[in-house]
Design a protein around this motif. Sequence first.
Motif, mmCIF file in Angstrom:
data_model
loop_
_atom_site.group_PDB
_atom_site.id
_atom_site.type_symbol
_atom_site.label_atom_id
_atom_site.label_comp_id
_atom_site.label_asym_id
_atom_site.label_seq_id
_atom_site.Cartn_x
_atom_site.Cartn_y
_atom_site.Cartn_z
ATOM 1 N N ALA A 119 -37.657 -27.772 -55.976
ATOM 2 C CA ALA A 119 -37.572 -27.024 -54.900
ATOM 3 C C ALA A 119 -36.364 -26.056 -55.215
ATOM 4 C CB ALA A 119 -37.522 -27.745 -53.758
ATOM 5 N N ALA A 120 -35.264 -26.483 -55.839
ATOM 6 C CA ALA A 120 -34.106 -25.724 -56.055
ATOM 7 C C ALA A 120 -34.237 -24.715 -57.364
ATOM 8 C CB ALA A 120 -32.833 -26.771 -56.576
ATOM 9 N N VAL A 121 -35.121 -25.237 -58.234
ATOM 10 C CA VAL A 121 -35.279 -24.130 -59.200
ATOM 11 C C VAL A 121 -36.419 -23.133 -58.557
ATOM 12 C CG1 VAL A 121 -36.723 -24.161 -61.444
ATOM 13 C CG2 VAL A 121 -34.951 -25.885 -61.044
ATOM 14 N N ASN A 122 -37.245 -23.505 -57.855
ATOM 15 C CA ASN A 122 -38.292 -22.568 -56.947
ATOM 16 C C ASN A 122 -37.359 -21.369 -56.222
ATOM 17 O OD1 ASN A 122 -40.663 -23.680 -57.962
ATOM 18 N ND2 ASN A 122 -41.078 -24.516 -56.037
ATOM 19 N N GLY A 123 -36.372 -22.036 -55.798
ATOM 20 C CA GLY A 123 -35.644 -21.067 -55.009
ATOM 21 C C GLY A 123 -34.854 -20.310 -55.852
ATOM 22 N N GLU A 124 -34.217 -20.643 -56.938
ATOM 23 C CA GLU A 124 -33.429 -19.900 -57.768
ATOM 24 C C GLU A 124 -34.108 -18.832 -58.721
ATOM 25 O OE1 GLU A 124 -31.209 -22.849 -60.052
ATOM 26 O OE2 GLU A 124 -30.259 -23.801 -58.305
ATOM 27 N N THR A 125 -35.313 -19.340 -59.048
ATOM 28 C CA THR A 125 -36.064 -18.540 -60.172
ATOM 29 C C THR A 125 -37.115 -17.577 -59.477
ATOM 30 O OG1 THR A 125 -37.708 -20.115 -60.564
ATOM 31 C CG2 THR A 125 -35.655 -19.955 -61.812
ATOM 32 N N GLY A 126 -37.388 -17.764 -58.156
ATOM 33 C CA GLY A 126 -38.330 -17.142 -57.432
ATOM 34 C C GLY A 126 -39.874 -17.520 -57.610
ATOM 35 N N ARG A 127 -39.890 -18.705 -58.139
ATOM 36 C CA ARG A 127 -41.287 -19.321 -58.773
ATOM 37 C C ARG A 127 -41.843 -20.280 -57.764
ATOM 38 N NH1 ARG A 127 -43.134 -20.062 -64.343
ATOM 39 N NH2 ARG A 127 -41.829 -18.792 -65.654
ATOM 40 N N SER A 128 -43.076 -20.581 -57.754
ATOM 41 C CA SER A 128 -43.658 -21.479 -56.756
ATOM 42 C C SER A 128 -44.423 -22.670 -57.463
ATOM 43 C CB SER A 128 -44.646 -20.767 -55.810
ATOM 44 O OG SER A 128 -45.580 -20.365 -56.555
ATOM 45 N N LEU A 129 -43.656 -23.367 -58.386
ATOM 46 C CA LEU A 129 -44.044 -24.482 -59.123
ATOM 47 C C LEU A 129 -44.519 -25.813 -58.208
ATOM 48 C CD1 LEU A 129 -41.153 -24.901 -61.789
ATOM 49 C CD2 LEU A 129 -43.428 -23.775 -62.062
ATOM 50 N N PRO A 130 -45.946 -25.757 -58.245
ATOM 51 C CA PRO A 130 -46.505 -27.302 -57.799
ATOM 52 C C PRO A 130 -45.623 -28.296 -58.202
ATOM 53 C CG PRO A 130 -48.288 -25.627 -58.445
ATOM 54 C CD PRO A 130 -47.055 -25.116 -59.003
ATOM 55 N N PHE A 131 -45.661 -29.409 -57.482
ATOM 56 C CA PHE A 131 -45.025 -30.813 -57.796
ATOM 57 C C PHE A 131 -45.807 -31.762 -57.236
ATOM 58 C CE2 PHE A 131 -42.464 -34.441 -56.958
ATOM 59 C CZ PHE A 131 -41.842 -34.769 -58.464
ATOM 60 N N VAL A 132 -46.529 -32.516 -58.356
ATOM 61 C CA VAL A 132 -47.343 -33.867 -57.786
ATOM 62 C C VAL A 132 -46.549 -35.171 -58.765
ATOM 63 C CG1 VAL A 132 -49.242 -32.655 -57.288
ATOM 64 C CG2 VAL A 132 -49.140 -33.523 -59.692
ATOM 65 N N VAL A 133 -46.920 -36.230 -57.777
ATOM 66 C CA VAL A 133 -46.431 -37.495 -58.422
ATOM 67 C C VAL A 133 -48.124 -38.059 -58.841
ATOM 68 C CG1 VAL A 133 -45.819 -39.921 -58.206
ATOM 69 C CG2 VAL A 133 -44.567 -37.918 -56.908
ATOM 70 N N VAL A 134 -48.009 -38.321 -60.267
ATOM 71 C CA VAL A 134 -49.088 -39.037 -60.786
ATOM 72 C C VAL A 134 -48.750 -40.364 -61.351
ATOM 73 C CG1 VAL A 134 -50.708 -38.735 -62.858
ATOM 74 C CG2 VAL A 134 -49.845 -36.790 -61.817
ATOM 75 N N THR A 135 -49.420 -41.383 -60.843
ATOM 76 C CA THR A 135 -49.638 -42.861 -61.208
ATOM 77 C C THR A 135 -50.943 -43.312 -61.829
ATOM 78 O OG1 THR A 135 -50.683 -43.689 -59.242
ATOM 79 C CG2 THR A 135 -48.121 -43.401 -59.309
ATOM 80 N N ARG A 136 -51.128 -44.435 -62.489
ATOM 81 C CA ARG A 136 -52.667 -44.856 -62.779
ATOM 82 C C ARG A 136 -53.455 -44.839 -61.569
ATOM 83 N NH1 ARG A 136 -51.510 -49.701 -66.894
ATOM 84 N NH2 ARG A 136 -49.682 -48.693 -67.979
ATOM 85 N N ASP A 137 -53.222 -45.004 -60.546
ATOM 86 C CA ASP A 137 -54.061 -44.899 -59.526
ATOM 87 C C ASP A 137 -54.696 -43.725 -58.890
ATOM 88 O OD1 ASP A 137 -54.167 -47.676 -59.512
ATOM 89 O OD2 ASP A 137 -52.169 -47.825 -58.242
ATOM 90 N N GLY A 138 -53.824 -42.416 -58.985
ATOM 91 C CA GLY A 138 -54.059 -41.218 -58.412
ATOM 92 C C GLY A 138 -52.834 -40.176 -58.371
ATOM 93 N N TRP A 139 -52.963 -39.184 -57.418
ATOM 94 C CA TRP A 139 -51.828 -38.217 -57.675
ATOM 95 C C TRP A 139 -51.367 -37.855 -56.202
ATOM 96 C CZ3 TRP A 139 -52.867 -33.566 -54.790
ATOM 97 C CH2 TRP A 139 -54.205 -33.503 -54.732
ATOM 98 N N ARG A 140 -50.389 -37.385 -55.829
ATOM 99 C CA ARG A 140 -49.883 -37.001 -54.621
ATOM 100 C C ARG A 140 -48.678 -35.989 -54.422
ATOM 101 N NH1 ARG A 140 -46.217 -38.925 -50.350
ATOM 102 N NH2 ARG A 140 -47.560 -38.808 -48.378
ATOM 103 N N ASP A 141 -48.918 -35.105 -53.647
ATOM 104 C CA ASP A 141 -48.005 -33.953 -53.205
ATOM 105 C C ASP A 141 -47.022 -34.849 -52.331
ATOM 106 O OD1 ASP A 141 -46.261 -31.994 -52.653
ATOM 107 O OD2 ASP A 141 -47.751 -30.474 -52.628
ATOM 108 N N PRO A 142 -45.839 -35.216 -52.719
ATOM 109 C CA PRO A 142 -45.052 -35.395 -51.735
ATOM 110 C C PRO A 142 -44.463 -34.497 -50.703
ATOM 111 C CG PRO A 142 -43.718 -35.213 -53.779
ATOM 112 C CD PRO A 142 -45.216 -34.950 -53.900
ATOM 113 N N ARG A 143 -44.471 -33.507 -50.767
ATOM 114 C CA ARG A 143 -44.206 -32.647 -49.862
ATOM 115 C C ARG A 143 -45.404 -32.334 -48.683
ATOM 116 N NH1 ARG A 143 -42.189 -27.559 -53.642
ATOM 117 N NH2 ARG A 143 -43.532 -28.543 -55.095
ATOM 118 N N SER A 144 -46.636 -32.040 -49.109
ATOM 119 C CA SER A 144 -47.669 -31.939 -48.132
ATOM 120 C C SER A 144 -48.433 -33.162 -47.820
ATOM 121 C CB SER A 144 -48.639 -30.823 -48.512
ATOM 122 O OG SER A 144 -49.363 -31.332 -49.753
ATOM 123 N N GLY A 145 -48.331 -34.135 -48.555
ATOM 124 C CA GLY A 145 -49.022 -35.449 -48.344
ATOM 125 C C GLY A 145 -50.575 -35.585 -48.823
ATOM 126 N N VAL A 146 -50.871 -34.202 -49.412
ATOM 127 C CA VAL A 146 -52.371 -34.157 -50.161
ATOM 128 C C VAL A 146 -52.221 -35.100 -51.379
ATOM 129 C CG1 VAL A 146 -53.898 -32.614 -51.030
ATOM 130 C CG2 VAL A 146 -52.590 -32.129 -49.164
#
Length: 145
Positions: free
Chosen positions: A108-135
């Motif tokens: 989030a800090a780098v997105n703000g500093e660089t003007g980018r909108s990098l998506p971020f997801v957590v990936v485990t052996r069971d699946g994936w999740r965006d911690p911001r939206s919960g999707v």
Amino acid sequence: MSREVGALLGTIEEPLSPADLTLLRHLVVEHKAVERRHRFPAVLHLGGPGRPEVGRVAQGEADLDHALRCDVLEAMLRRSAGPLMTWLTRPGGLEPQDVDLAWLRVVAAVNGETGRSLPFVVVTRDGWRDPRSGVGRSWRRLRVR
């Protein structure tokens, strides 16, 4: 949150396109195939959809504080082009962990500093999740198609 605001923040919002769902499923399949250990360090990956990784940072390689993590991610971004995303691979379930939130603050800090909108997801052996939206998605028995 509107889709426009979500896009600016890099959050993943429903409904996802079939191509995005395939890409995210592929990240889980790849992680499950590559990482066979039960205990391993969390790794932040940077890459483009459907392309090889641009860089990665393993949590266990060094004791990184917030500022140093931001510097490392910005350095990786400088040597890359095109649409990119970040994903954190780690052991455990999809419930939020401290390491997820630490890297989320960095992205989030780098997105703000660089003007980018990098998506971020957590990936485990069971699946994936965006911690911001919960999707996210999870599977009991994920198989390669």
